[in-house]
Design an enzyme around this catalytic site. Structure first.
Site, mmCIF file in Angstrom:
data_model
loop_
_atom_site.group_PDB
_atom_site.id
_atom_site.type_symbol
_atom_site.label_atom_id
_atom_site.label_comp_id
_atom_site.label_asym_id
_atom_site.label_seq_id
_atom_site.Cartn_x
_atom_site.Cartn_y
_atom_site.Cartn_z
ATOM 1 C CB CYS A 116 -0.992 -0.020 1.058
ATOM 2 S SG CYS A 116 -1.956 -1.457 1.608
ATOM 3 C CG HIS A 256 -3.358 3.295 2.770
ATOM 4 N ND1 HIS A 256 -3.844 3.002 1.530
ATOM 5 C CD2 HIS A 256 -2.951 2.110 3.417
ATOM 6 C CE1 HIS A 256 -4.090 1.540 1.702
ATOM 7 N NE2 HIS A 256 -3.555 0.944 2.840
ATOM 8 C CG ASN A 286 -6.498 -1.169 1.841
ATOM 9 O OD1 ASN A 286 -5.679 -0.847 0.807
ATOM 10 N ND2 ASN A 286 -5.935 -1.775 2.768
HETATM 11 C C1 LIG Z 1 -9.362 -5.645 10.831
HETATM 12 C C2 LIG Z 1 -9.852 -4.566 11.582
HETATM 13 C C3 LIG Z 1 -10.932 -3.596 10.803
HETATM 14 C C4 LIG Z 1 -10.579 -5.149 12.590
HETATM 15 O O1 LIG Z 1 -11.084 -4.207 13.592
HETATM 16 P P1 LIG Z 1 -10.908 -4.480 15.092
HETATM 17 O O2 LIG Z 1 -11.825 -3.436 15.919
HETATM 18 O O3 LIG Z 1 -9.606 -4.440 15.489
HETATM 19 O O4 LIG Z 1 -11.586 -5.748 15.408
HETATM 20 P P2 LIG Z 1 -10.854 -7.120 16.215
HETATM 21 O O5 LIG Z 1 -9.752 -7.536 15.299
HETATM 22 O O6 LIG Z 1 -10.679 -6.664 17.553
HETATM 23 O O7 LIG Z 1 -12.292 -8.018 16.002
HETATM 24 C C5 LIG Z 1 -13.211 -7.994 16.900
HETATM 25 C C6 LIG Z 1 -14.186 -9.032 16.724
HETATM 26 O O8 LIG Z 1 -14.891 -8.850 15.464
HETATM 27 C C7 LIG Z 1 -14.844 -9.842 14.654
HETATM 28 N N1 LIG Z 1 -14.675 -9.616 13.174
HETATM 29 C C8 LIG Z 1 -13.938 -9.438 12.486
HETATM 30 N N2 LIG Z 1 -14.240 -9.572 11.317
HETATM 31 C C9 LIG Z 1 -15.648 -9.229 11.246
HETATM 32 C C10 LIG Z 1 -16.501 -8.883 10.214
HETATM 33 N N3 LIG Z 1 -16.262 -8.754 8.826
HETATM 34 N N4 LIG Z 1 -17.783 -8.745 10.579
HETATM 35 C C11 LIG Z 1 -18.215 -9.179 11.951
HETATM 36 N N5 LIG Z 1 -17.364 -9.286 12.892
HETATM 37 C C12 LIG Z 1 -16.046 -9.557 12.592
HETATM 38 C C13 LIG Z 1 -13.349 -10.805 15.123
HETATM 39 O O9 LIG Z 1 -13.844 -12.067 14.828
HETATM 40 C C14 LIG Z 1 -13.599 -10.525 16.569
HETATM 41 O O10 LIG Z 1 -14.402 -11.460 17.321
HETATM 42 P P3 LIG Z 1 -13.970 -12.004 18.697
HETATM 43 O O11 LIG Z 1 -13.526 -10.892 19.553
HETATM 44 O O12 LIG Z 1 -15.147 -12.768 18.853
HETATM 45 O O13 LIG Z 1 -12.931 -13.023 18.161
HETATM 46 C C15 LIG Z 1 -8.742 -3.297 12.050
HETATM 47 O O14 LIG Z 1 -8.099 -4.222 13.044
HETATM 48 C C16 LIG Z 1 -7.898 -2.896 11.144
HETATM 49 O O15 LIG Z 1 -8.401 -2.240 10.405
HETATM 50 N N6 LIG Z 1 -6.610 -3.297 10.942
HETATM 51 C C17 LIG Z 1 -5.772 -2.585 10.038
HETATM 52 C C18 LIG Z 1 -6.086 -3.204 8.678
HETATM 53 C C19 LIG Z 1 -5.254 -2.586 7.739
HETATM 54 O O16 LIG Z 1 -5.155 -1.419 7.674
HETATM 55 N N7 LIG Z 1 -4.793 -3.220 6.892
HETATM 56 C C20 LIG Z 1 -4.275 -3.067 5.699
HETATM 57 C C21 LIG Z 1 -2.898 -2.613 5.825
HETATM 58 S S1 LIG Z 1 -2.396 -1.925 4.320
#
Ligand SMILES: CC(C)(COP(=O)(O)OP(=O)(O)OC[C@H]1O[C@@H](n2cnc3c(N)ncnc32)[C@H](O)[C@@H]1OP(=O)(O)O)[C@@H](O)C(=O)NCCC(=O)NCCS
Length: 329
Positions: A116, A256, A286
């Site tokens: 990215c 980004h 993204n």
């Molecule tokens: C991926 C992301 C959105 C997850 O958000 P978060 O607030 O951190 O959520 P968590 O990882 O704490 O997950 C919370 C819960 O939601 C659940 N969950 C994950 N994806 C889900 C979805 N699409 N729908 C519903 N629930 C979901 C998880 O399983 C977790 O459940 P659990 O607590 O029972 O295990 C976030 O971590 C993120 O944006 N990370 C960076 C990603 C990024 O920028 N990537 C690209 C880099 S270039």
């Protein structure tokens, strides 16, 4: 960079595929819901390439528009850089495919892999080549078809990604304008937090790698989130320092587009009001290397910058990598 030939953006273009995949479409595919996706990421929909479209096809459409806006044709280009992690194939490079399609005879062409952050890495590379006098007009494209490497049975990742391409022509600009500073970096130790394991020389494609889903994006979302928030802050401060500017000089912030919460934390750190920040993650999700150029080009099309405005771009991604730049429009 101040005593060197001034180099900046002299043409812009973008392309997203027609098909839209909404959050409610995803509700039918995995155990997720619109409320979760919007509140955790800000994403409402994403564009998905048609089965017969590859990354070079998206890049080509964006490139044609960028050339047109610069008043150029392919034959004016002497350098083509495509930032992508989803090339049409391992080789030839997507840049070489484009070089042929655009009629950019003899132009140097290569792909750049910085996930990215790739577009900002590409801008820095093109700028350096042009400042050195080696080339004059470069096409820099961020293009990705993340839908081709996304596991649509994994709710942790499939809601986050989309496809698209953004292109700019980089060339000489009037004195006082153009790129003022870059800050590129990497933390290779975090590589396994965001990766595709299979299909390379370490783990070549086999029936077993396909069975074990090793050709899809794996991501440790929480750790990547922490990295993103940290480097969005440090890279923007460092690039402004290199440019001899501070946050009050920023007219437009082009981050980004991975997660609106990451963008908001950077806005707070830089104390930027909403009208100075480009956000389109709700429409495109993204799109990896295409994310920053899609945001930049869309902002240009909407007339959000005028000549002389200071534009701050910053990205982070797999590698782990980051890249920031200060551009006087
Ligand atoms: C991926 C992301 C959105 C997850 O958000 P978060 O607030 O951190 O959520 P968590 O990882 O704490 O997950 C919370 C819960 O939601 C659940 N969950 C994950 N994806 C889900 C979805 N699409 N729908 C519903 N629930 C979901 C998880 O399983 C977790 O459940 P659990 O607590 O029972 O295990 C976030 O971590 C993120 O944006 N990370 C960076 C990603 C990024 O920028 N990537 C690209 C880099 S270039």
């Amino acid at each position: 960079m101040n005593n060197l030939r001034p180099v900046g953006v002299i043409g812009t273009g973008k392309y997203v595929p027609e098909k839209i995949l909404t959050n409610s479409d995803l509700e039918k595919m995995v155990d997720t819901n619109d409320e979760w996706i919007v509140s955790r990421t800000g994403i409402k929909e994403r564009h998905i390439a048609a089965p017969d479209q590859a990354t070079s096809d998206l890049a080509y459409e964006a490139a044609l528009k960028a050339l047109e806006s610069a008043g150029m044709t392919g034959s004016d280009l002497d350098l083509i850089i495509v930032a992508t992690i989803t090339p049409d194939s391992a080789f030839p490079s997507t840049a070489c495919i484009l070089q042929d399609k655009l009629g950019a005879k003899g132009a140097a062409a290569f792909d750049l892999s910085a996930a990215c952050s790739g577009f900002v890495y590409g801008l820095a590379t093109a700028t350096s080549f042009i400042q050195s006098g080696m080339y004059n007009n470069a096409l820099v494209i961020g293009a990705d078809c993340l839908s081709r490497i996304t596991d649509y049975t994994d709710r942790n990742t499939c809601v986050l990604f989309g496809d698209g391409a953004g292109a700019v022509i980089v060339g000489e600009v009037p004195e006082g304008r153009g790129f003022k500073a870059f800050d590129l970096g990497a933390e290779g130790a975090g590589g396994s937090l965001l990766q595709i394991e299979g299909g390379g020389s370490r783990l070549p494609a086999s029936a077993e790698t396909v069975e074990n889903k090793k050709h899809y994006i794996y991501m440790n979302g929480r750790e990547v989130f922490k990295f993103a928030v940290r480097v969005m802050g440090t890279a923007t401060i460092e690039v402004l320092r290199k440019a001899g500017m501070d946050r009050s000089d920023v007219d437009l912030f082009v981050p980004h587009q991975a997660n609106v919460r990451i963008i908001q934390s950077a806005m707070q750190r830089l104390e930027l009001p909403e009208e100075k920040v480009v956000v389109n993650v709700h429409k495109y999700a993204n799109t990896s290397a295409a994310s920053i150029p899609l945001a930049l080009v869309e902002a240009a099309e909407e007339g959000r910058m005028k000549a002389g405005d200071t534009v701050l771009m910053v990205g982070f991604g797999g590698g782990l990598t980051w890249g920031a730049s200060v551009l006087v429009w």
